[in-house]
Design a protein around this motif. Sequence first.
Motif, PDB file in Angstrom:
ATOM      1  N   ASP A  22     -10.445   1.532  -0.865  1.00  0.00           N
ATOM      2  CA  ASP A  22     -10.349   0.249  -0.171  1.00  0.00           C
ATOM      3  C   ASP A  22      -9.110   0.206   0.717  1.00  0.00           C
ATOM      4  OD1 ASP A  22     -12.655  -0.719  -1.253  1.00  0.00           O
ATOM      5  OD2 ASP A  22     -11.718  -2.143  -2.637  1.00  0.00           O
ATOM      6  N   THR A  23      -9.125  -0.704   1.662  1.00  0.00           N
ATOM      7  CA  THR A  23      -8.013  -0.859   2.594  1.00  0.00           C
ATOM      8  C   THR A  23      -6.983  -1.838   2.047  1.00  0.00           C
ATOM      9  OG1 THR A  23      -9.394  -0.371   4.518  1.00  0.00           O
ATOM     10  CG2 THR A  23      -7.364  -1.604   4.909  1.00  0.00           C
ATOM     11  N   ALA A  24      -5.720  -1.469   2.190  1.00  0.00           N
ATOM     12  CA  ALA A  24      -4.603  -2.365   1.897  1.00  0.00           C
ATOM     13  C   ALA A  24      -3.785  -2.520   3.176  1.00  0.00           C
ATOM     14  CB  ALA A  24      -3.738  -1.804   0.777  1.00  0.00           C
ATOM     15  N   TYR A  25      -3.534  -3.757   3.578  1.00  0.00           N
ATOM     16  CA  TYR A  25      -2.747  -4.030   4.776  1.00  0.00           C
ATOM     17  C   TYR A  25      -1.288  -4.253   4.388  1.00  0.00           C
ATOM     18  CZ  TYR A  25      -6.897  -4.542   7.699  1.00  0.00           C
ATOM     19  OH  TYR A  25      -8.058  -4.306   8.401  1.00  0.00           O
ATOM     20  N   LEU A  26      -0.416  -3.460   4.953  1.00  0.00           N
ATOM     21  CA  LEU A  26       1.018  -3.674   4.791  1.00  0.00           C
ATOM     22  C   LEU A  26       1.515  -4.713   5.779  1.00  0.00           C
ATOM     23  CD1 LEU A  26       2.131   0.063   4.609  1.00  0.00           C
ATOM     24  CD2 LEU A  26       1.187  -1.364   2.794  1.00  0.00           C
ATOM     25  N   LEU A  27       0.837  -4.788   6.920  1.00  0.00           N
ATOM     26  CA  LEU A  27       1.145  -5.742   7.979  1.00  0.00           C
ATOM     27  C   LEU A  27      -0.179  -6.173   8.582  1.00  0.00           C
ATOM     28  CD1 LEU A  27       3.197  -7.168   9.874  1.00  0.00           C
ATOM     29  CD2 LEU A  27       3.184  -5.095  11.277  1.00  0.00           C
TER      30      LEU A  27
END
Length: 374
Positions: free
Chosen positions: A332-337
């Motif tokens: 899955d995708t994790a957004y840091l910004l």
Amino acid sequence: MTIGYNTLEVEVDLNAIRHNYRLLRDKGSRVYGVVKADAYGHGLIEVARALEEEGADTFAVGTVGEGMQLRKSGCSKRIISLLGPLNEEDCFNAAQNKIIPFIGEFEQLEMLSAVVSAQGRKVEISLKFDTGMSRLGFSVNELDKLIEWLKINPQICPVLASSHLATSDDPAYEGYMSAQAETFSGILKRLADAGYELEASLANSAGILVHDQVHYSAQRGGIALYGSNPLLGTEWSESGRDLKPAMQVRTNIAAVRELKKGQAISYGCTYTADRDMTVAIVCAGYADGYSRGLSSTGEVCIHGKRAKILGRVCMQLCIVDVSHIEGVKFGDTAYLLGGEGEGHISAEDLAGWWQTITYEIFCLLGMNPRTYKK
């Protein structure tokens, strides 16, 4: 950067940068596109091309070498180097590539003069003045000596004059900014009286947005181009409300684990679970420019929700609490910004956790591989 250890992907929205440039241009007049430091991590060549499409005719880079890179990309517009020449090679390259260097020291003048005289050519420069930043630039006390030097060295042709505001984003120091502007105006008048009518630039992003009195004939659009409001948190913040963020940074989840109450996680056992938890191992760490200072402090966005970092950020990994987020899985995708929904991470959010400013966020995370929305 294309080194194979990177797991982060930086997405830059060039349409947002175009929008921000139009906003600054509407408030200012001749707005330079400040693209130093690889366009604050957004990509020197791509950002300059987008701004040129919007009518930008002057680009401010940091070093002469960065100016050469921009010139070699096919840019025919005016390029200025904010640091100016630091050695003879810089002097030669600035003259050869029609890069206008900022000059604020007599040593720079002498070095540049020697190089271009040996080539039998003239070179255009921007004179840099210190009006209160106490960093770079000629002082008011050096002005008579500078004018005298320029008169006897016609191979050096000043076409611009500039200075840098120290407090344009802080209402408490508006008087300091006004004093800088008054000093700069006095310098311009003395130059004009000596026969040097120069294009003048003092305003930075905050100056463009709220201080018409410091606009002069040109302005330098920097951090606001990239969607960060330099006035956020002040009584002037509304002036930057329409800026659009241009950068998102995402990565993947390497694993999902169950953490039992009383179990510690990551280096140093600095975090111990106070309950049974589900955690995700996120592929981001200080090797990617994601600060170790975010340990047990920062958050990421997963499935539109915030997930808090647990324990220490590692070289290429960090651990986040996803107990409250359904369906999180490997890949899955994790957004840091950036990201979507209520969990969206703004540059200001990240800078606050990081205890820094958005400039550093962009420059460091922007070193990772980039893709572009056009």
